[in-house]
Design a protein around this motif. Sequence first.
Motif, mmCIF file in Angstrom:
data_model
loop_
_atom_site.group_PDB
_atom_site.id
_atom_site.type_symbol
_atom_site.label_atom_id
_atom_site.label_comp_id
_atom_site.label_asym_id
_atom_site.label_seq_id
_atom_site.Cartn_x
_atom_site.Cartn_y
_atom_site.Cartn_z
ATOM 1 N N TYR A 28 0.822 -1.210 0.000
ATOM 2 C CA TYR A 28 0.000 0.000 0.000
ATOM 3 C C TYR A 28 0.859 1.264 0.000
ATOM 4 O O TYR A 28 0.467 2.287 -0.551
ATOM 5 N N LEU A 29 2.003 1.209 0.659
ATOM 6 C CA LEU A 29 2.855 2.388 0.840
ATOM 7 C C LEU A 29 4.290 2.081 0.404
ATOM 8 O O LEU A 29 5.217 2.176 1.199
ATOM 9 N N PRO A 30 4.508 1.729 -0.869
ATOM 10 C CA PRO A 30 5.850 1.318 -1.297
ATOM 11 C C PRO A 30 6.898 2.422 -1.199
ATOM 12 O O PRO A 30 8.054 2.151 -0.913
ATOM 13 N N ASP A 31 6.524 3.639 -1.448
ATOM 14 C CA ASP A 31 7.469 4.747 -1.322
ATOM 15 C C ASP A 31 6.770 5.966 -0.733
ATOM 16 O O ASP A 31 7.155 7.100 -0.971
ATOM 17 N N GLY A 32 5.760 5.681 0.048
ATOM 18 C CA GLY A 32 4.970 6.752 0.650
ATOM 19 C C GLY A 32 5.595 7.256 1.924
ATOM 20 O O GLY A 32 6.780 7.064 2.185
ATOM 21 N N SER A 33 4.801 7.917 2.710
ATOM 22 C CA SER A 33 5.296 8.428 3.983
ATOM 23 C C SER A 33 4.304 8.096 5.083
ATOM 24 O O SER A 33 3.118 7.901 4.841
ATOM 25 N N TYR A 34 4.833 8.017 6.298
ATOM 26 C CA TYR A 34 4.029 7.760 7.484
ATOM 27 C C TYR A 34 4.002 9.015 8.336
ATOM 28 O O TYR A 34 4.962 9.771 8.361
ATOM 29 N N ARG A 35 2.934 9.178 9.039
ATOM 30 C CA ARG A 35 2.851 10.237 10.036
ATOM 31 C C ARG A 35 2.380 9.585 11.320
ATOM 32 O O ARG A 35 1.301 8.983 11.365
ATOM 33 N N TYR A 36 3.192 9.690 12.353
ATOM 34 C CA TYR A 36 2.847 9.126 13.651
ATOM 35 C C TYR A 36 2.156 10.203 14.465
ATOM 36 O O TYR A 36 2.753 11.229 14.773
ATOM 37 N N GLU A 37 0.900 9.990 14.762
ATOM 38 C CA GLU A 37 0.092 10.978 15.463
ATOM 39 C C GLU A 37 0.409 11.028 16.955
ATOM 40 O O GLU A 37 0.638 12.088 17.497
ATOM 41 N N ASP A 38 0.371 9.896 17.607
ATOM 42 C CA ASP A 38 0.576 9.827 19.049
ATOM 43 C C ASP A 38 1.156 8.477 19.424
ATOM 44 O O ASP A 38 0.816 7.459 18.814
ATOM 45 N N VAL A 39 1.995 8.485 20.427
ATOM 46 C CA VAL A 39 2.432 7.267 21.099
ATOM 47 C C VAL A 39 2.107 7.469 22.564
ATOM 48 O O VAL A 39 2.512 8.466 23.159
ATOM 49 N N VAL A 40 1.347 6.547 23.138
ATOM 50 C CA VAL A 40 0.996 6.612 24.545
ATOM 51 C C VAL A 40 1.400 5.284 25.165
ATOM 52 O O VAL A 40 1.148 4.223 24.588
ATOM 53 N N SER A 41 2.036 5.341 26.333
ATOM 54 C CA SER A 41 2.405 4.090 26.999
ATOM 55 C C SER A 41 2.160 4.191 28.488
ATOM 56 O O SER A 41 2.175 5.287 29.064
ATOM 57 N N ASP A 42 1.953 3.047 29.089
ATOM 58 C CA ASP A 42 1.800 2.946 30.528
ATOM 59 C C ASP A 42 2.232 1.540 30.922
ATOM 60 O O ASP A 42 1.653 0.555 30.447
ATOM 61 N N GLY A 43 3.257 1.451 31.737
ATOM 62 C CA GLY A 43 3.758 0.137 32.121
ATOM 63 C C GLY A 43 4.245 -0.619 30.906
ATOM 64 O O GLY A 43 5.015 -0.096 30.109
ATOM 65 N N ARG A 44 3.753 -1.828 30.718
ATOM 66 C CA ARG A 44 4.205 -2.645 29.588
ATOM 67 C C ARG A 44 3.333 -2.509 28.345
ATOM 68 O O ARG A 44 3.551 -3.181 27.349
ATOM 69 N N PHE A 45 2.365 -1.596 28.377
ATOM 70 C CA PHE A 45 1.433 -1.426 27.265
ATOM 71 C C PHE A 45 1.683 -0.119 26.519
ATOM 72 O O PHE A 45 1.982 0.909 27.129
ATOM 73 N N GLY A 46 1.531 -0.159 25.194
ATOM 74 C CA GLY A 46 1.699 1.033 24.379
ATOM 75 C C GLY A 46 0.680 1.080 23.261
ATOM 76 O O GLY A 46 0.150 0.045 22.838
ATOM 77 N N LEU A 47 0.400 2.287 22.785
ATOM 78 C CA LEU A 47 -0.561 2.499 21.715
ATOM 79 C C LEU A 47 -0.012 3.556 20.772
ATOM 80 O O LEU A 47 0.493 4.595 21.211
ATOM 81 N N LEU A 48 -0.109 3.293 19.472
ATOM 82 C CA LEU A 48 0.385 4.184 18.432
ATOM 83 C C LEU A 48 -0.744 4.497 17.469
ATOM 84 O O LEU A 48 -1.424 3.582 16.988
ATOM 85 N N ARG A 49 -0.962 5.798 17.194
ATOM 86 C CA ARG A 49 -1.886 6.224 16.137
ATOM 87 C C ARG A 49 -1.054 6.723 14.980
ATOM 88 O O ARG A 49 -0.105 7.479 15.173
ATOM 89 N N TRP A 50 -1.420 6.323 13.750
ATOM 90 C CA TRP A 50 -0.623 6.710 12.596
ATOM 91 C C TRP A 50 -1.467 6.729 11.334
ATOM 92 O O TRP A 50 -2.595 6.243 11.314
ATOM 93 N N GLU A 51 -0.900 7.304 10.270
ATOM 94 C CA GLU A 51 -1.519 7.302 8.945
ATOM 95 C C GLU A 51 -0.396 7.311 7.919
ATOM 96 O O GLU A 51 0.769 7.525 8.267
#
Length: 166
Positions: A107-130
């Motif tokens: 889908y993104l062979p030479d495209g770009s990513y934008r990472y919106e947010d990274v949230v973590s707490d303890g051993r858990f993490g969440l990433l929003r991206w497009e």
Amino acid sequence: MAHTVRGEAGVGGRGARVPGRPRAGRRVPGCGQAGARVRAGGPRGTTGTVRTTQDVIEAHLEYRLAGDLERDLAENYSPEVVLLSWGEGVRHGHDGVRFLAGVLGTYLPDGSYRYEDVVSDGRFGLLRWEGRGPRTEVRDGVDSFVVEDGVIVAQTIHYVAERDGG
């Protein structure tokens, strides 16, 4: 305490750096473990304590932005990682990560990513991206992570890929 960071860069952008990425040996206030130190030499280094979840996710993003999947696998993923993807089902291990990275690469062979947010707490993490490719837009990307002993042991992956124009 939760930790959040935002970042943006193009795929393959050499030297891309996610803002807030701590250097080895520097104190990381509020990153999952109180007063944790970043381990020098990767997750299995000989100094300091194991990296926090935030550290691992940020290193993962740096390697992916640099196009270095193999180093990402070696430093940030357990060989027994479990991956859950709505589009591709359940995958295991480094080969599973390679497979899912290949699917996203269609889908993104030479495209770009934008990472919106990274949230973590303890051993858990969440990433929003497009992302955006030559003919495809990827939106609503959300990955969740479980990190143990400085490596990703589980990851869920969700995104919506749409061809430009519909």
